[in-house]
Design a protein around this motif. Sequence first.
Motif, PDB file in Angstrom:
ATOM      1  N   ARG A 106      -9.344   2.710   6.819  1.00  0.00           N
ATOM      2  CA  ARG A 106      -9.520   1.472   6.054  1.00  0.00           C
ATOM      3  C   ARG A 106      -8.641   0.397   6.671  1.00  0.00           C
ATOM      4  N   VAL A 107      -9.081  -0.834   6.482  1.00  0.00           N
ATOM      5  CA  VAL A 107      -8.281  -1.983   6.885  1.00  0.00           C
ATOM      6  C   VAL A 107      -7.857  -2.699   5.611  1.00  0.00           C
ATOM      7  N   ILE A 108      -6.558  -2.894   5.447  1.00  0.00           N
ATOM      8  CA  ILE A 108      -6.046  -3.590   4.263  1.00  0.00           C
ATOM      9  C   ILE A 108      -5.023  -4.622   4.724  1.00  0.00           C
ATOM     10  N   VAL A 123       0.836  -1.208   0.000  1.00  0.00           N
ATOM     11  CA  VAL A 123       0.000   0.000   0.000  1.00  0.00           C
ATOM     12  C   VAL A 123       0.871   1.258   0.000  1.00  0.00           C
ATOM     13  N   ALA A 124       1.931   1.259   0.813  1.00  0.00           N
ATOM     14  CA  ALA A 124       2.811   2.429   0.873  1.00  0.00           C
ATOM     15  C   ALA A 124       3.472   2.698  -0.466  1.00  0.00           C
ATOM     16  N   SER A 125       3.924   1.642  -1.124  1.00  0.00           N
ATOM     17  CA  SER A 125       4.573   1.808  -2.424  1.00  0.00           C
ATOM     18  C   SER A 125       3.613   2.371  -3.455  1.00  0.00           C
ATOM     19  N   GLU A 151      -2.821  -5.036  -2.968  1.00  0.00           N
ATOM     20  CA  GLU A 151      -2.808  -4.420  -4.301  1.00  0.00           C
ATOM     21  C   GLU A 151      -4.185  -3.852  -4.642  1.00  0.00           C
ATOM     22  N   LYS A 152      -5.218  -4.606  -4.334  1.00  0.00           N
ATOM     23  CA  LYS A 152      -6.571  -4.144  -4.650  1.00  0.00           C
ATOM     24  C   LYS A 152      -6.969  -2.965  -3.753  1.00  0.00           C
ATOM     25  N   GLY A 153      -6.605  -3.038  -2.472  1.00  0.00           N
ATOM     26  CA  GLY A 153      -6.903  -1.927  -1.570  1.00  0.00           C
ATOM     27  C   GLY A 153      -6.200  -0.653  -1.998  1.00  0.00           C
TER      28      GLY A 153
END
Length: 655
Positions: free
Chosen positions: A620-622, A114-116, A644-646
């Motif tokens: 959000r929770v991912i 997510v950070a990337s 990836e989807k989140g």
Amino acid sequence: MRNICGSLFSNKKTLKDLIIFASIFGLAIIICCALVVFGATINKNAAETDKCATETVGVTDGLISNLFSTINAAKCELSKPELWPKDYGKVALTTQLDAYDFVIVGAGSAGSVVASRLSDNPKLNVLVLEAGGDPPLEAEIIGLSSTLHRTKYFWTDYAERNQNCCQAMKDEKCYWPRGKMIGGTGEVNGNIFLLGHPNNFDRWVLSGNDGWSWQEIQKIYKRAIKQMPNQLNSQGRLILNNFDPLENYDELTEMIFNATNELGFPQINNTIDGIKIGYTQNILATVDNGLRMSTGKTYLAKVERIRTNLHVIKNALATKIHFSGQGKATAVEFILQDTYKFRVKVNKEIILSAGVINTPKLLLQSGIGPHAHLQKVGVPLIKDLKVGQNLHDHGMLPLMLKFGQDIALPIKPTDMQSIFDFFTQQKGALAASYTLMGFINSKNFSSLNTEPNLHLVSHTLKAKGDPGSFSFLGIKDELVQLFELQTQNFTLLQIMGSLLLPKSRGSVMLRTSDPTAPPLIINNYGNHTEDRVTLLQYVRYVQKLVETKSFRKYDLELVHVPIPECDRIAYDTDEYWYCYVKYFFISSWHGVGTCKMGPIKDTTAVVDARLRVHGVKGIRVIDASIMPDISSGNTNGATIIIAEKGAQMLQEDWS
């Protein structure tokens, strides 16, 4: 020092010559290499030299010294700081933290992705809070990562006692380890990449989660494995390869494939299109050239050092989320280095990627969870949701078989030759793994068109005197000793069986309002009757393997593990094996589900199909905790695709 290491390591010709030299001098040199690898200091003074039986004119000493230098340089190269993101915590201690658009809690398999992806957009500034630090070298070496259990690199928690499982473990408590470092559990797991069965995700859609079908998961996967540059300069990708094969496992592989073929099971060539009934050793893993490729390395670290809009603070334990009067998350509180308290403001969203235990724990500490529970522990309520419920895991049940006839044994990862091979070439037992596994349906062994409900996840050989996982997993000393007495003169085959579709559900709650207190974990493995029945069918299936011509060739026999309580029951009855299950059915460390995804009408759901927490704004929770039902197979792969989807959803919502 780093420049010296790099220079030595880059001298390919010298390395080749030294390898040839080592093969001539054999065991003596390899012993010296092992001493260097494990930190031994070679004293080169005259007193030590006098102990040698034969004099030299100095050439041999020089070659050995060069060999030491080369191996130490390889060690430097494998553990250089540039592999990991810089620590912004040093800056935080000297200057006031600015507000960030996004704060991500957790730099594990999900948070790193997510950070990337979020920081692809230079207009968004992103902060990652990770409770651990950089991984040690042992985490990078596949054959040594298991040595990190119960160290500072793990969250080491235990569930409450349960009469239906883990009775053989010390204190009769199930062990719940998770990685506490950049890369998270992806830095210490088995690296296996399995997405699961198509039905897993299609059932999510049927329960009200649009956009999560198997077809959509496949699209996300194909995008993740490619470098996809675009106008935002997207970086980072999923790196997958097959493990190097372990030496001397061909005989075991042939035996397993022949036996399962006798029972009518085909060999599977591809699991990416969805698992199916059969056996395979063609499993993809997050590895490359003998090294671990966690998302902490291939996503987060790859971009952090080239982007000014992404910061990572290590050794930062998130303790609370703060809200405005309108129910909007506005800040995250955290403790840095176990000492300094910080609060960082958030402009857009807080992303929780701390995993199946720590994500619900942080929500509960922040007032989001079951009202009665929060009232009991003294946490003011923000939103009444079923946070921490729906905890489930595949679990695993080990069975041991002893050989009556000899079979080729693999080289041990800690043999001196293995050490030498790894540090000079990243090859050998320390860089390899044996991934033969099977997928069966216990209700109908003969049907190939059904969805598997059992995963035979491990078939490993153990030399005479090796108690296998019974010692490593934390089984009671007295049971290990009884087991060793029965098996010390036999080579062993260890088979692990896991439930792909477990029915039992547990929970994660708070013990107290103290955010540094360990969580209260109630795992409930084996509570559901159907789970116990499926495990019994797994035992009966292994007994069918024992009856095959291939197994009989080696006089394989199922080991009768001495358990005083169970031995009061007639051996091999259903009742006996149900007793065995309650002792040896333990965690497979694939926990999911504690922030269940579902529509608002689902009173058990915590997040919606876009992973936003119901009833509040800005969270959000991912991570794996959003799974309504567990995926079939090792869950790290599905978790990366969820991330990836989140991240795609975040990009769409904030573009």
